[in-house]
Write a protein that holds these residues in place. Sequence first.
Motif, PDB file in Angstrom:
ATOM      1  N   ILE A   1       0.836  -0.990   0.021  1.00 50.49           N
ATOM      2  CA  ILE A   1      -0.060   0.153  -0.052  1.00 50.49           C
ATOM      3  C   ILE A   1       1.102   1.224  -0.007  1.00 50.49           C
ATOM      4  O   ILE A   1       1.169   1.788   1.106  1.00 50.49           O
ATOM      5  CB  ILE A   1      -0.866  -0.177   1.197  1.00 50.49           C
ATOM      6  CG1 ILE A   1      -1.798  -1.262   1.375  1.00 50.49           C
ATOM      7  CG2 ILE A   1      -2.023   1.178   0.927  1.00 50.49           C
ATOM      8  CD1 ILE A   1      -2.786  -1.364   2.415  1.00 50.49           C
TER       9      ILE A   1
ATOM     10  N   ALA B   1       0.965   4.503   2.594  1.00 47.51           N
ATOM     11  CA  ALA B   1       0.441   4.098   3.910  1.00 47.51           C
ATOM     12  C   ALA B   1       1.333   3.998   4.944  1.00 47.51           C
ATOM     13  O   ALA B   1       2.133   3.675   4.976  1.00 47.51           O
ATOM     14  CB  ALA B   1      -0.488   2.931   3.720  1.00 47.51           C
TER      15      ALA B   1
ATOM     16  N   ALA C   1      -5.857  10.399   5.376  1.00 46.30           N
ATOM     17  CA  ALA C   1      -5.951   8.848   4.737  1.00 46.30           C
ATOM     18  C   ALA C   1      -7.062   8.416   5.438  1.00 46.30           C
ATOM     19  O   ALA C   1      -7.673   8.889   6.479  1.00 46.30           O
ATOM     20  CB  ALA C   1      -4.693   7.909   4.987  1.00 46.30           C
TER      21      ALA C   1
ATOM     22  N   MET D   1      -4.698   0.614   9.518  1.00 47.33           N
ATOM     23  CA  MET D   1      -4.319   0.812   8.360  1.00 47.33           C
ATOM     24  C   MET D   1      -4.936   2.143   7.864  1.00 47.33           C
ATOM     25  O   MET D   1      -5.851   2.448   7.693  1.00 47.33           O
ATOM     26  CB  MET D   1      -4.947  -0.103   7.207  1.00 47.33           C
ATOM     27  CG  MET D   1      -4.728  -1.704   7.099  1.00 47.33           C
ATOM     28  SD  MET D   1      -5.162  -2.631   5.857  1.00 47.33           S
ATOM     29  CE  MET D   1      -5.405  -3.977   6.363  1.00 47.33           C
TER      30      MET D   1
ATOM     31  N   THR E   1      -5.067   4.024   5.148  1.00 44.46           N
ATOM     32  CA  THR E   1      -4.908   4.122   3.785  1.00 44.46           C
ATOM     33  C   THR E   1      -5.115   4.999   2.850  1.00 44.46           C
ATOM     34  O   THR E   1      -6.149   5.786   3.191  1.00 44.46           O
ATOM     35  CB  THR E   1      -6.093   2.811   3.382  1.00 44.46           C
ATOM     36  OG1 THR E   1      -5.954   1.778   4.213  1.00 44.46           O
ATOM     37  CG2 THR E   1      -6.127   2.434   1.736  1.00 44.46           C
TER      38      THR E   1
ATOM     39  N   PHE F   1      -5.891   5.160  -3.116  1.00 45.18           N
ATOM     40  CA  PHE F   1      -5.559   3.570  -3.083  1.00 45.18           C
ATOM     41  C   PHE F   1      -7.042   2.973  -2.942  1.00 45.18           C
ATOM     42  O   PHE F   1      -7.580   1.885  -3.549  1.00 45.18           O
ATOM     43  CB  PHE F   1      -4.517   3.198  -1.998  1.00 45.18           C
ATOM     44  CG  PHE F   1      -4.149   1.764  -2.001  1.00 45.18           C
ATOM     45  CD1 PHE F   1      -3.270   1.199  -2.847  1.00 45.18           C
ATOM     46  CD2 PHE F   1      -4.906   0.634  -1.248  1.00 45.18           C
ATOM     47  CE1 PHE F   1      -2.968  -0.077  -2.868  1.00 45.18           C
ATOM     48  CE2 PHE F   1      -4.920  -0.611  -1.520  1.00 45.18           C
ATOM     49  CZ  PHE F   1      -3.673  -0.877  -1.949  1.00 45.18           C
ATOM     50  N   LEU F   2      -7.710   3.427  -1.832  1.00 52.83           N
ATOM     51  CA  LEU F   2      -9.075   2.873  -1.752  1.00 52.83           C
ATOM     52  C   LEU F   2     -10.009   3.164  -2.903  1.00 52.83           C
ATOM     53  O   LEU F   2     -10.999   2.420  -2.885  1.00 52.83           O
ATOM     54  CB  LEU F   2      -9.798   3.201  -0.335  1.00 52.83           C
ATOM     55  CG  LEU F   2     -10.787   2.691   0.380  1.00 52.83           C
ATOM     56  CD1 LEU F   2     -10.101   1.136   0.613  1.00 52.83           C
ATOM     57  CD2 LEU F   2     -11.423   3.088   1.797  1.00 52.83           C
TER      58      LEU F   2
ATOM     59  N   HIS G   1      -3.551  -7.411   8.006  1.00 55.66           N
ATOM     60  CA  HIS G   1      -2.588  -6.457   8.801  1.00 55.66           C
ATOM     61  C   HIS G   1      -1.390  -7.454   9.315  1.00 55.66           C
ATOM     62  O   HIS G   1      -0.248  -7.125   9.138  1.00 55.66           O
ATOM     63  CB  HIS G   1      -3.339  -5.953   9.830  1.00 55.66           C
ATOM     64  CG  HIS G   1      -2.666  -4.621  10.423  1.00 55.66           C
ATOM     65  ND1 HIS G   1      -1.653  -4.967  11.156  1.00 55.66           N
ATOM     66  CD2 HIS G   1      -2.693  -3.346  10.444  1.00 55.66           C
ATOM     67  CE1 HIS G   1      -1.141  -3.624  11.361  1.00 55.66           C
ATOM     68  NE2 HIS G   1      -2.011  -2.674  11.058  1.00 55.66           N
TER      69      HIS G   1
ATOM     70  N   LEU H   1     -10.200  -5.141   2.241  1.00 55.23           N
ATOM     71  CA  LEU H   1     -10.803  -3.635   1.985  1.00 55.23           C
ATOM     72  C   LEU H   1     -12.061  -3.670   1.068  1.00 55.23           C
ATOM     73  O   LEU H   1     -12.829  -2.905   1.123  1.00 55.23           O
ATOM     74  CB  LEU H   1      -9.530  -2.944   1.444  1.00 55.23           C
ATOM     75  CG  LEU H   1      -8.547  -2.566   2.125  1.00 55.23           C
ATOM     76  CD1 LEU H   1      -7.094  -1.827   1.593  1.00 55.23           C
ATOM     77  CD2 LEU H   1      -8.780  -1.643   3.388  1.00 55.23           C
TER      78      LEU H   1
END
Length: 279
Positions: free
Chosen positions: A22, A25, A44, A95, A97, A101-102, A137, A157
Amino acid sequence: MTSTGSSTRFRDCPRYWRTPLIPGAEMLTAEYYDHEFTPHWHDAYAIPVIEAGAETYRYRGSTHIAEAGSVPVINPGELHTGSRAVDAGWRYRVMYTPVDFLQKIADDLAGKPQPLPWFDPGVIRDRDLAYRLRHAHQLMEAGSDLLAAETAMIDALSTLLARYGSTRPETQRIAANDPRVAVMQAQLGADLAEPVQLSDLANAVGLSPFHAARLFAQATGMPPHAWRNQIRLQRALGPLRAGASVADVAAASGFTDQSHFTRHFRRMFGVPPGRWQAA
């Protein structure tokens, strides 16, 4: 965990780390007892899973309690706090994130471009989701099988998005996009080492200092000086990650000295900047 008489409690023991799976992150494996997170936000998505104990936090005007097996997601840019909800404290994995990315996972999941993913305030109580997030994780932290870790991460995710992803309410978008607030934010963030007075912000938007401060706090959840400190901390992460010294980053970020910077950094991230950088 440490023993205290007949009871047990967690320590303040956070560990930040990163994964190539990631990009950009920040990952956190931590337990907390005494530490209390002051009001702050992240650029994030904060996606935690509580492993033991319980955390209480203020978010969008309400107090929530996240117990073991729950997932208290925080949207990017959203003000929140954090402290123990039970005598033992809490242990969790997070996370942080990046938005892009998400967003990419949401687009791939739908097969077409999607609005920015958004999650309703409140604690997600879904044992299956919590297991998927914790498992991903753990695999990413171990780093021994990147294929298995990436597969588990995408699965976790995607499950979060499919079950709980929505879009940001229109009323929130309107409040957050007041052009006068944007003008004040731009002035506060233009040169972080340059002193700014409330009267400067007020004059820029044609309001009295009182009304400018009230408008800003209503839109952001923070007074201007606190919001500016949050921007300083967020912008400090890049130079720290690149290897700049803590003293240089503190000066460039507009803090009065290194100890002032360290105090604010620890209240937001739970660790001093040097320790965060070492990750």
